[in-house]
Design a protein around this motif. Structure first.
Motif, short mmCIF file in Angstrom:
data_model
loop_
_atom_site.label_atom_id
_atom_site.label_comp_id
_atom_site.label_asym_id
_atom_site.label_seq_id
_atom_site.Cartn_x
_atom_site.Cartn_y
_atom_site.Cartn_z
N GLU A 55 0.89 -1.35 0.11
CA GLU A 55 -0.10 0.03 -0.02
C GLU A 55 0.91 1.22 -0.09
OE1 GLU A 55 -2.37 -0.56 3.52
OE2 GLU A 55 -3.45 -2.54 2.54
N ARG A 56 1.88 1.24 0.46
CA ARG A 56 2.74 2.50 0.82
C ARG A 56 3.41 2.72 -0.59
NH1 ARG A 56 5.14 1.17 5.11
NH2 ARG A 56 4.37 2.57 6.45
N GLN A 58 2.02 1.79 -3.48
CA GLN A 58 0.90 2.35 -4.14
C GLN A 58 0.88 3.82 -3.91
OE1 GLN A 58 -0.58 0.13 -6.61
NE2 GLN A 58 -1.19 2.06 -7.41
N ARG A 59 0.81 4.27 -2.71
CA ARG A 59 0.73 5.97 -2.46
C ARG A 59 2.04 6.58 -3.10
NH1 ARG A 59 -0.30 3.84 2.94
NH2 ARG A 59 1.75 4.43 3.83
N PHE A 60 3.13 6.08 -3.04
CA PHE A 60 4.35 6.79 -3.85
C PHE A 60 4.23 6.55 -5.32
CE2 PHE A 60 6.36 7.13 0.39
CZ PHE A 60 6.99 8.15 0.23
N LYS A 129 9.89 4.71 2.80
CA LYS A 129 9.24 4.67 4.06
C LYS A 129 10.00 5.70 4.93
CE LYS A 129 7.96 1.27 7.54
NZ LYS A 129 8.76 1.57 8.76
N GLU A 132 8.53 9.10 4.08
CA GLU A 132 7.28 9.35 4.45
C GLU A 132 7.18 9.49 6.04
OE1 GLU A 132 3.25 6.81 3.35
OE2 GLU A 132 4.53 5.74 4.92
N THR A 143 -1.57 11.09 4.76
CA THR A 143 -1.49 10.07 3.71
C THR A 143 -2.51 10.18 2.61
OG1 THR A 143 -2.71 8.77 5.51
CG2 THR A 143 -0.49 8.40 5.24
N SER A 144 -3.50 10.84 2.78
CA SER A 144 -4.60 11.26 1.87
C SER A 144 -4.18 11.99 0.60
CB SER A 144 -5.76 11.76 2.47
OG SER A 144 -5.41 12.85 3.08
N ASP A 145 -2.93 12.75 1.05
CA ASP A 145 -2.41 13.71 -0.17
C ASP A 145 -2.00 12.81 -1.32
OD1 ASP A 145 -2.67 15.77 1.49
OD2 ASP A 145 -0.83 15.97 2.20
N SER A 146 -1.82 13.64 -2.44
CA SER A 146 -1.14 12.93 -3.59
C SER A 146 0.34 13.05 -3.25
CB SER A 146 -1.42 13.55 -4.81
OG SER A 146 -0.41 13.29 -5.93
N TYR A 147 0.92 11.90 -3.62
CA TYR A 147 2.50 11.95 -3.16
C TYR A 147 3.16 12.48 -4.24
CZ TYR A 147 1.94 9.22 1.17
OH TYR A 147 1.83 8.82 2.59
#
Length: 450
Positions: A55-56, A58-60, A129, A132, A143-147
């Motif tokens: 998931e991390r 994916q966020r990045f 990581k 972040e 964590t809801s921001d666009s990375y």
């Protein structure tokens, strides 16, 4: 070789584990793990930890896609192709006069974007990581921001206050150096004597501070650790003990499962999967093995490949000494052209975590690496660095050695081998300079090593 190891002489260890005779002579061996499938109380990691890592990443992905355009076709996910190599399989069968039952696949981590090796999984993941955590801690990120915002000048300026350090034989240093420098960190890579010059040059071209040591990998790690301990703003990525590196590698398993499904390849009791992974300190192959066991359970069989001069993981596992023993204790020199595998002492953390998940280990001579390199180039037009060829000896050893036959019998696999999938994990190669690759190719011959 007169040193005492955990209260026993080297000779006593050799008497207890006769395979050490062959290892000391630098013979190629296949060792089957007697503790395979035993209960393991040494880990508190689970599939939920792997899911968190996935998931991390994916966020990045939007950030990765922004700063590394070569990842656009995978939407910022760092992943490699899985290909069938039937011509190579036929060539191996002919050279070794045996049948490799089932399908032969290559997992092309040599083509992973950004740093061109398996280390792009764990190394890049741990850097991301850490970035972040720093951004969240200082209120710069939700964590809801666009990375994508990690690519902004403000973030680069913020990370420039912090340092990252790592000890490496080459590829881990490349992945961490390239990613850390891109984010804005000040990064130092402590390189062992085995590291190739082109890897050091590439890192320096990215603004990475490279410190070279005349000794081996363990010294580079030790010095990197010391530097980080002396500086509160310096984060040390510990190849020997890092759970984050380990989990970054483990994410590969669920992605591989999807690739196998897309190729209509089944993995179950009647369709076993054999995976052959080159091994240095153990983090990369250990993390992948952990992930594969979470996905496929008893239907996947993982074997680690090591150079005859550097079988640290095999010795650590077989004796149970883990990192308390070095290849030097048994008179081996840890000198191999497989630079990523030139490690004298294995990771105790990895050894204990996957000790009951590992089917076995085998060793391979350097010349055989070059022979496989040339054959793969000729048959499939795929070019790997020497260490990435180590896994190719796995299907051959499994099919030709009594220990391999015994393993297949004990695991009740003999009747299902025609349905087997053999997967060799290619760990690096796409960033090797062309002239060096030509030299590697010239060193290979088309007959097997006696």
């Amino acid at each position: 070789m007169s040193t005492k190891l955990e209260g026993k002489s080297v000779q006593e260890w050799i008497e207890e584990y006769p395979l050490l005779h062959k290892l000391i002579k630098m013979d190629e061996v296949l060792w089957v793990n007697p503790h395979y499938n035993a209960k393991n109380k040494n880990t508190n990691l689970s599939i939920s930890n792997i899911s968190e890592a996935a998931e991390r990443l994916q966020r990045f992905a939007p950030y990765i896609e922004t700063v590394f355009p070569e990842t656009k076709n995978t939407n910022g996910i760092i992943e490699s192709p899985l290909v069938e190599i039937n011509k190579m399989k036929k060539a191996m069968e002919q050279a070794y006069q045996l049948d490799i039952h089932g399908t032969l696949l290559l997992k092309c981590d040599n083509d992973l974007p950004i740093s061109g090796s398996i280390k792009a999984r764990g190394g890049i993941y741990e850097v991301l990581k850490h970035a972040e955590e720093l951004a969240l801690e200082h209120g710069m990120l939700k964590t809801s921001d666009s990375y994508k915002i990690f690519a902004s000048p403000d973030f680069r300026q913020f990370f420039s206050q912090y340092k990252i350090a790592v000890g490496s034989t080459g590829n881990l240093g490349l992945s961490i150096g390239i990613m850390s420098a891109e984010l804005g960190f000040k990064v130092t890579v402590h390189m062992s004597a085995d590291a190739k010059q082109w890897k050091k040059d590439l890192l320096r071209s990215k603004g990475v501070n490279v410190i070279e040591y005349p000794s081996d990998y363990s010294k580079a790690v030790e010095e990197g650790r010391k530097q980080a301990e002396a500086d509160p703003n310096c984060y040390f990525i510990d190849d020997e003990n890092s759970k984050d590196l380990f989990l970054g590698y483990a994410v590969a398993a669920s992605r591989l499962k999807k690739q196998l499904e897309e190729m209509d390849i089944t993995v179950d009791e009647k369709h076993p999967l054999f995976v052959y992974l080159p091994c240095g300190v153990g983090g990369g192959p250990g993390g992948i093995t952990f992930g594969l066991k979470m996905e496929f359970g008893e239907h996947v069989h993982c074997f680690f490949a090591e150079p005859t001069h550097s079988p640290c993981f095999l010795i650590g596992q077989m004796t149970g000494l883990q990192d308390k023993v070095s290849v030097f204790d048994f008179g081996l020199d840890n000198r191999t052209d497989a630079d990523g595998l030139a490690v004298g002492r294995s990771s105790s953390f990895v050894g204990k975590t996957i000790g009951n998940m590992l089917s076995g280990c085998f060793t391979i001579q350097d010349q055989r690496l070059y022979n496989f390199l040339r054959e793969l180039a000729d048959q499939e037009n795929i070019f790997l660095e020497p260490s990435a060829l180590a896994g190719f000896f796995g299907p051959i050893q499994l099919a030709s050695q009594k220990e391999g036959e015994k393993y297949l019998t004990n695991q009740k696999l003999q009747t299902n081998m025609d349905n087997a999938t053999h997967l060799v994990w290619a760990t690096g190669g796409s960033m090797v300079p062309e002239e060096m690759m030509k030299e590697y190719y010239r060193r290979g011959v088309h007959d097997n090593v006696e």
